[in-house]
Design a protein around this motif. Structure first.
Motif, PDB file in Angstrom:
ATOM      1  N   GLU A  97      -0.203  15.693   5.946  1.00 26.72           N
ATOM      2  CA  GLU A  97       0.910  16.556   5.550  1.00 26.72           C
ATOM      3  C   GLU A  97       1.588  17.169   6.771  1.00 26.72           C
ATOM      4  O   GLU A  97       2.817  17.200   6.858  1.00 26.72           O
ATOM      5  CB  GLU A  97       0.424  17.668   4.614  1.00 26.72           C
ATOM      6  N   LEU A  98       0.791  17.630   7.721  1.00 25.65           N
ATOM      7  CA  LEU A  98       1.347  18.225   8.933  1.00 25.65           C
ATOM      8  C   LEU A  98       2.189  17.224   9.721  1.00 25.65           C
ATOM      9  O   LEU A  98       3.152  17.600  10.386  1.00 25.65           O
ATOM     10  CB  LEU A  98       0.233  18.790   9.813  1.00 25.65           C
ATOM     11  N   ALA A  99       1.822  15.930   9.632  1.00 27.19           N
ATOM     12  CA  ALA A  99       2.563  14.887  10.352  1.00 27.19           C
ATOM     13  C   ALA A  99       3.816  14.444   9.599  1.00 27.19           C
ATOM     14  O   ALA A  99       4.655  13.742  10.155  1.00 27.19           O
ATOM     15  CB  ALA A  99       1.652  13.691  10.611  1.00 27.19           C
ATOM     16  N   GLY A 100       3.933  14.832   8.322  1.00 23.19           N
ATOM     17  CA  GLY A 100       5.126  14.476   7.565  1.00 23.19           C
ATOM     18  C   GLY A 100       4.966  13.351   6.575  1.00 23.19           C
ATOM     19  O   GLY A 100       5.957  12.867   6.021  1.00 23.19           O
ATOM     20  N   VAL A 125       5.643   4.007   8.103  1.00 25.81           N
ATOM     21  CA  VAL A 125       5.876   4.123   6.672  1.00 25.81           C
ATOM     22  C   VAL A 125       7.341   3.882   6.351  1.00 25.81           C
ATOM     23  O   VAL A 125       8.228   4.106   7.184  1.00 25.81           O
ATOM     24  CB  VAL A 125       5.449   5.516   6.122  1.00 25.81           C
ATOM     25  N   GLU A 126       7.559   3.430   5.147  1.00 18.08           N
ATOM     26  CA  GLU A 126       8.919   3.291   4.612  1.00 18.08           C
ATOM     27  C   GLU A 126       9.044   4.329   3.511  1.00 18.08           C
ATOM     28  O   GLU A 126       8.182   4.431   2.639  1.00 18.08           O
ATOM     29  CB  GLU A 126       9.135   1.899   4.049  1.00 18.08           C
ATOM     30  N   ILE A 160       5.543   4.140   1.598  1.00 17.89           N
ATOM     31  CA  ILE A 160       4.944   2.802   1.635  1.00 17.89           C
ATOM     32  C   ILE A 160       4.415   2.581   3.038  1.00 17.89           C
ATOM     33  O   ILE A 160       5.155   2.698   4.015  1.00 17.89           O
ATOM     34  CB  ILE A 160       5.973   1.717   1.284  1.00 17.89           C
ATOM     35  N   LEU A 161       3.120   2.292   3.152  1.00 21.52           N
ATOM     36  CA  LEU A 161       2.511   2.033   4.456  1.00 21.52           C
ATOM     37  C   LEU A 161       2.820   0.602   4.863  1.00 21.52           C
ATOM     38  O   LEU A 161       2.494  -0.343   4.136  1.00 21.52           O
ATOM     39  CB  LEU A 161       1.002   2.264   4.389  1.00 21.52           C
ATOM     40  N   ARG A 162       3.479   0.450   5.992  1.00 16.84           N
ATOM     41  CA  ARG A 162       3.857  -0.880   6.486  1.00 16.84           C
ATOM     42  C   ARG A 162       2.958  -1.366   7.617  1.00 16.84           C
ATOM     43  O   ARG A 162       2.735  -2.568   7.767  1.00 16.84           O
ATOM     44  CB  ARG A 162       5.307  -0.886   6.954  1.00 16.84           C
ATOM     45  N   ALA A 163       2.453  -0.431   8.445  1.00 19.70           N
ATOM     46  CA  ALA A 163       1.581  -0.806   9.563  1.00 19.70           C
ATOM     47  C   ALA A 163       0.803   0.429   9.995  1.00 19.70           C
ATOM     48  O   ALA A 163       1.181   1.551   9.673  1.00 19.70           O
ATOM     49  CB  ALA A 163       2.387  -1.361  10.730  1.00 19.70           C
ATOM     50  N   CYS A 164      -0.290   0.182  10.702  1.00 18.01           N
ATOM     51  CA  CYS A 164      -1.081   1.287  11.248  1.00 18.01           C
ATOM     52  C   CYS A 164      -1.821   0.778  12.477  1.00 18.01           C
ATOM     53  O   CYS A 164      -1.920  -0.422  12.706  1.00 18.01           O
ATOM     54  CB  CYS A 164      -2.084   1.810  10.214  1.00 18.01           C
ATOM     55  N   THR A 165      -2.318   1.725  13.270  1.00 12.34           N
ATOM     56  CA  THR A 165      -3.161   1.320  14.389  1.00 12.34           C
ATOM     57  C   THR A 165      -4.523   0.928  13.835  1.00 12.34           C
ATOM     58  O   THR A 165      -4.961   1.407  12.787  1.00 12.34           O
ATOM     59  CB  THR A 165      -3.333   2.453  15.416  1.00 12.34           C
ATOM     60  N   THR A 182       0.844  -1.186   0.000  1.00 14.38           N
ATOM     61  CA  THR A 182       0.000   0.000   0.000  1.00 14.38           C
ATOM     62  C   THR A 182       0.879   1.236   0.000  1.00 14.38           C
ATOM     63  O   THR A 182       1.773   1.367   0.832  1.00 14.38           O
ATOM     64  CB  THR A 182      -0.934  -0.006   1.232  1.00 14.38           C
ATOM     65  N   THR A 183       0.597   2.140  -0.941  1.00 15.34           N
ATOM     66  CA  THR A 183       1.411   3.344  -1.083  1.00 15.34           C
ATOM     67  C   THR A 183       0.563   4.599  -0.899  1.00 15.34           C
ATOM     68  O   THR A 183      -0.657   4.569  -1.065  1.00 15.34           O
ATOM     69  CB  THR A 183       2.064   3.407  -2.482  1.00 15.34           C
TER      70      THR A 183
END
Length: 110
Positions: free
Chosen positions: A33-36, A105-106, A42-47, A21-22
């Motif tokens: 955007e504010l978080a960077g 993210v990577e 590349i999304l590797r994990a999330c809550t 997932t990108t």
């Protein structure tokens, strides 16, 4: 990366790397955007949040239904179906404490 909801980004699945997932777009001035978060990450994990019914023993014996309990966890998105990734991100809106979403993210630098 921690970001508040709504994130303000568009995700997609990589054509070059199936199951990845990108980040395709990041809204100008958005929480992402504010978080960077950046396009191409590349999304590797999330809550993710999950609601289950918590039931004390006395309620079980009396035939009660219990009360909902929300659990929050880190969830690996690698190799997951895109719809499952979206459901995991959306589930953060069920967090009773309204905590920020954690994104792992990577970033591939050119």
């Amino acid at each position: 990366i921690q970001a508040n909801l709504p994130l303000g980004l568009i995700l997609g699945q990589s054509e070059e790397m199936p199951g990845i997932t990108t980040v395709d777009e990041v809204g100008e001035g958005s929480n992402a955007e504010l978080a960077g978060v950046k396009v191409g990450d590349i999304l590797r994990a999330c809550t993710a949040c999950q609601v289950s019914m918590e039931m004390p023993t006395w309620q079980l014996m009396a035939g009660g239904i219990g009360r909902p309990k929300t659990s929050r966890m880190m969830w690996s998105v690698d190799g997951k179906v895109f719809e499952e990734v979206m459901e995991a991100l959306i589930s953060n809106s069920m967090d009773p404490q309204a905590r920020p979403v954690w994104l792992v993210v990577e970033r591939i630098e050119d």
